[in-house]
Design an enzyme around this catalytic site. Sequence first.
Site, short mmCIF file in Angstrom:
data_model
loop_
_atom_site.label_atom_id
_atom_site.label_comp_id
_atom_site.label_asym_id
_atom_site.label_seq_id
_atom_site.Cartn_x
_atom_site.Cartn_y
_atom_site.Cartn_z
N PHE A 189 36.71 43.72 44.06
CA PHE A 189 36.63 43.89 42.60
C PHE A 189 37.76 44.73 42.02
CE2 PHE A 189 33.44 46.59 44.72
CZ PHE A 189 34.00 47.83 44.51
N ALA A 216 40.18 42.24 40.94
CA ALA A 216 39.68 41.10 40.17
C ALA A 216 39.05 41.45 38.83
CB ALA A 216 38.64 40.34 41.02
N HIS A 217 38.63 42.68 38.62
CA HIS A 217 37.84 42.99 37.42
C HIS A 217 38.69 42.98 36.15
CE1 HIS A 217 34.54 44.25 35.03
NE2 HIS A 217 34.91 45.52 34.91
N PHE A 218 39.66 43.87 36.06
CA PHE A 218 40.56 43.92 34.90
C PHE A 218 42.00 43.76 35.39
CE2 PHE A 218 37.24 46.84 32.95
CZ PHE A 218 36.77 45.90 32.07
N PRO A 228 33.48 47.32 38.54
CA PRO A 228 32.70 46.93 37.35
C PRO A 228 31.47 47.82 37.19
CG PRO A 228 33.27 45.01 38.66
CD PRO A 228 33.64 46.21 39.47
#
Length: 141
Positions: free
Chosen positions: A15, A18-20, A27
């Site tokens: 993550f 991948a999140h922002f 997240p």
Amino acid sequence: GYIRASKRVDPKEWFFDAHFYQDPVCPGSLGIESFLQMLRFFMIRRYDIKPGTCTAAMPAGQSHEWVYRGQIIPANKKVVIHAHIRSAEESEGTYRVTADGALLVDGICIYEMKNFSYEMGKNTADLPLTPSEEKEEPSAP
């Protein structure tokens, strides 16, 4: 009652990339999910529920509060989650726990959860419906 869980932060977790875009953070929903999984583990142990035999969900219509004041980033070292169990109930094969909690990263409180409830029942049909989800019986012509 009181329960606690902890996890080391792995900067290579999926993550973070991948999140922002270009802002590697965990997240916020995963912090809440970890709190709920801890409550689920508590219920499995307390009520001797066999994993996979019950469906788990937050009960519909139950208000709760989540205060968020920080982030988990790759440079962090450890996440600790605390839960203070306010109530634990069992009724007709449905189990419910309500708790307040906190998530700390490297000793700093970044989430506060209040009045979170979690239920486990034999299947989703066993969990109570809110009035808006109740199905009306068709009337006779």
